[in-house]
Scaffold this motif. Structure first.
Motif, PDB file in Angstrom:
ATOM      1  N   ILE A  21       8.842 -17.902   2.551  1.00 39.89           N
ATOM      2  CA  ILE A  21       8.570 -18.273   1.159  1.00 39.89           C
ATOM      3  C   ILE A  21       9.365 -19.543   0.854  1.00 39.89           C
ATOM      4  O   ILE A  21      10.544 -19.631   1.208  1.00 39.89           O
ATOM      5  N   LYS A  22       8.693 -20.506   0.220  1.00 38.60           N
ATOM      6  CA  LYS A  22       9.326 -21.801   0.006  1.00 38.60           C
ATOM      7  C   LYS A  22       9.463 -22.127  -1.480  1.00 38.60           C
ATOM      8  O   LYS A  22       8.581 -21.789  -2.286  1.00 38.60           O
ATOM      9  N   CYS A  23      10.564 -22.788  -1.814  1.00 41.57           N
ATOM     10  CA  CYS A  23      10.804 -23.197  -3.202  1.00 41.57           C
ATOM     11  C   CYS A  23      11.301 -24.629  -3.260  1.00 41.57           C
ATOM     12  O   CYS A  23      11.977 -25.106  -2.328  1.00 41.57           O
ATOM     13  N   THR A  24      10.965 -25.273  -4.360  1.00 42.03           N
ATOM     14  CA  THR A  24      11.425 -26.630  -4.635  1.00 42.03           C
ATOM     15  C   THR A  24      12.050 -26.651  -6.015  1.00 42.03           C
ATOM     16  O   THR A  24      11.482 -26.084  -6.955  1.00 42.03           O
ATOM     17  N   TYR A  25      13.203 -27.295  -6.138  1.00 40.67           N
ATOM     18  CA  TYR A  25      13.842 -27.379  -7.445  1.00 40.67           C
ATOM     19  C   TYR A  25      13.893 -28.822  -7.912  1.00 40.67           C
ATOM     20  O   TYR A  25      13.807 -29.752  -7.110  1.00 40.67           O
ATOM     21  N   SER A  26      14.041 -29.014  -9.205  1.00 41.85           N
ATOM     22  CA  SER A  26      13.946 -30.358  -9.758  1.00 41.85           C
ATOM     23  C   SER A  26      15.304 -30.991 -10.075  1.00 41.85           C
ATOM     24  O   SER A  26      15.450 -32.219  -9.983  1.00 41.85           O
ATOM     25  N   ASP A  27      16.302 -30.171 -10.437  1.00 49.46           N
ATOM     26  CA  ASP A  27      17.572 -30.727 -10.876  1.00 49.46           C
ATOM     27  C   ASP A  27      18.545 -30.846  -9.710  1.00 49.46           C
ATOM     28  O   ASP A  27      18.986 -29.839  -9.156  1.00 49.46           O
ATOM     29  N   SER A  28      18.890 -32.066  -9.352  1.00 47.44           N
ATOM     30  CA  SER A  28      19.764 -32.290  -8.207  1.00 47.44           C
ATOM     31  C   SER A  28      21.176 -31.746  -8.427  1.00 47.44           C
ATOM     32  O   SER A  28      21.957 -31.636  -7.480  1.00 47.44           O
ATOM     33  N   ALA A  29      21.521 -31.408  -9.672  1.00 48.67           N
ATOM     34  CA  ALA A  29      22.844 -30.842  -9.960  1.00 48.67           C
ATOM     35  C   ALA A  29      22.922 -29.359  -9.613  1.00 48.67           C
ATOM     36  O   ALA A  29      24.010 -28.779  -9.602  1.00 48.67           O
ATOM     37  N   SER A  30      21.801 -28.720  -9.332  1.00 49.68           N
ATOM     38  CA  SER A  30      21.814 -27.296  -8.960  1.00 49.68           C
ATOM     39  C   SER A  30      22.618 -27.102  -7.693  1.00 49.68           C
ATOM     40  O   SER A  30      22.484 -27.878  -6.739  1.00 49.68           O
ATOM     41  N   ASN A  31      23.456 -26.059  -7.675  1.00 48.20           N
ATOM     42  CA  ASN A  31      24.322 -25.874  -6.510  1.00 48.20           C
ATOM     43  C   ASN A  31      24.368 -24.437  -5.994  1.00 48.20           C
ATOM     44  O   ASN A  31      25.169 -24.119  -5.109  1.00 48.20           O
ATOM     45  N   TYR A  32      23.550 -23.576  -6.552  1.00 46.07           N
ATOM     46  CA  TYR A  32      23.553 -22.174  -6.127  1.00 46.07           C
ATOM     47  C   TYR A  32      22.119 -21.675  -6.161  1.00 46.07           C
ATOM     48  O   TYR A  32      21.411 -21.869  -7.161  1.00 46.07           O
ATOM     49  N   PHE A  33      21.698 -21.015  -5.052  1.00 42.72           N
ATOM     50  CA  PHE A  33      20.286 -20.661  -4.906  1.00 42.72           C
ATOM     51  C   PHE A  33      20.175 -19.218  -4.418  1.00 42.72           C
ATOM     52  O   PHE A  33      20.275 -18.941  -3.228  1.00 42.72           O
ATOM     53  N   PRO A  34      19.942 -18.286  -5.345  1.00 48.47           N
ATOM     54  CA  PRO A  34      19.781 -16.881  -4.952  1.00 48.47           C
ATOM     55  C   PRO A  34      18.317 -16.510  -4.758  1.00 48.47           C
ATOM     56  O   PRO A  34      17.413 -17.175  -5.282  1.00 48.47           O
ATOM     57  N   TRP A  35      18.110 -15.447  -4.002  1.00 49.64           N
ATOM     58  CA  TRP A  35      16.797 -14.850  -3.841  1.00 49.64           C
ATOM     59  C   TRP A  35      16.867 -13.400  -4.316  1.00 49.64           C
ATOM     60  O   TRP A  35      17.808 -12.686  -3.982  1.00 49.64           O
ATOM     61  N   TYR A  36      15.847 -13.002  -5.070  1.00 55.92           N
ATOM     62  CA  TYR A  36      15.792 -11.656  -5.602  1.00 55.92           C
ATOM     63  C   TYR A  36      14.521 -10.953  -5.127  1.00 55.92           C
ATOM     64  O   TYR A  36      13.474 -11.571  -4.986  1.00 55.92           O
ATOM     65  N   LYS A  37      14.647  -9.659  -4.928  1.00 53.14           N
ATOM     66  CA  LYS A  37      13.512  -8.796  -4.581  1.00 53.14           C
ATOM     67  C   LYS A  37      13.291  -7.855  -5.754  1.00 53.14           C
ATOM     68  O   LYS A  37      14.234  -7.218  -6.225  1.00 53.14           O
ATOM     69  N   GLN A  38      12.056  -7.790  -6.238  1.00 56.00           N
ATOM     70  CA  GLN A  38      11.753  -6.915  -7.365  1.00 56.00           C
ATOM     71  C   GLN A  38      10.651  -5.942  -6.978  1.00 56.00           C
ATOM     72  O   GLN A  38       9.520  -6.343  -6.692  1.00 56.00           O
TER      73      GLN A  38
END
Lengths: 114, 113
Positions: A21-38
């Motif tokens: 599964i792939k994701c792209t983020y827009s804000d270059s200041a983001s520094n933490y990337f979690p994954w959740y299962k629901q």
């Protein structure tokens, strides 16, 4: 503005196959990337996370990779099992006004068929 | 260790009414965040509470308000309910030093008729 795009929206695999599964983020200041299962009727469960100073992290059958330059991050599940079937969400943390908030993707519904 | 608990699990209200949702944070966590999850979408940030004060807010109108108590539990209040408020409301807790690492409860499913 702040945005996280997630692909695919649905994913169907055979038991034992891998899922990505792939994701792209827009804000270059983001520094933490979690994954959740629901799972149905439950809240999101944190399954793995990665910080921007790390390129890859693995926990048993689950791994996450991060490409800061391209602002991409991905979830890899190997040897999938029927109990992996759920909706998976990626998120990016955004620090704004002294507090952190998570921006979520729209989710990927994973179905693992026996 | 007790996880995040929310009550009630389900709620049905009519348009114009007011609702209060409750959350107990995970043991040791002092920060509470609330998220709204519409059907088929990812959670959206409503606001965050730390030391009994709102310290961050998403793009939600003032009729969404909250409280945090000395024991770190929290309430989400929504006034003048609208049909579009129908959603799963999720509470998440975290602790100082890793505020962005959220642990979610099972949510309250709110239906507005």
């Amino acid at each position: 503005g702040e945005n996280v795009e997630q692909h695919p929206s649905t994913l169907s695999v055979q038991e034992g196959d891998s899922a990505v599964i792939k994701c792209t983020y827009s804000d270059s200041a983001s520094n933490y990337f979690p994954w959740y299962k629901q799972e149905l009727g439950k809240g999101p469960q944190l399954i793995i996370d990665i910080r921007s100073n790390v390129g890859e992290k693995k926990d048993q059958r689950i791994a996450v990779t991060l490409n800061k330059t391209a602002k991409h991050f991905s979830l890899h599940i190997t040897e999938t099992q029927p109990e992996d079937s759920a909706v998976y969400f990626c998120a990016a943390s955004l620090l704004s006004g002294g507090y952190n908030k998570l921006i979520f993707g729209a989710g990927t519904r994973l179905a693992v068929h026996p | 260790e007790t996880g995040v608990t929310q009550s009630p699990t389900h709620l049905i209200k009519t348009r114009g009414q007011q609702v209060t949702l409750r959350c107990s944070s995970q043991s040791g966590h002092n920060t509470v965040s609330w998220y709204q999850q519409a059907l088929g979408q990812g959670p959206q940030f409503i606001f965050q509470y730390y030391r009994e004060e709102e310290n961050g807010r998403g793009n939600f109108p003032p009729r969404f308000s909250g409280l945090q108590f000395p024991n770190y539990s929290s309430e989400l209040n929504v006034n003048a309910l609208e049909l579009d408020d129908s959603a799963l409301y999720l509470c998440a807790s975290s602790w100082t030093g890793e505020e962005e690492k959220l642990f979610f409860g099972s949510g309250t499913q709110l239906s507005v008729l």
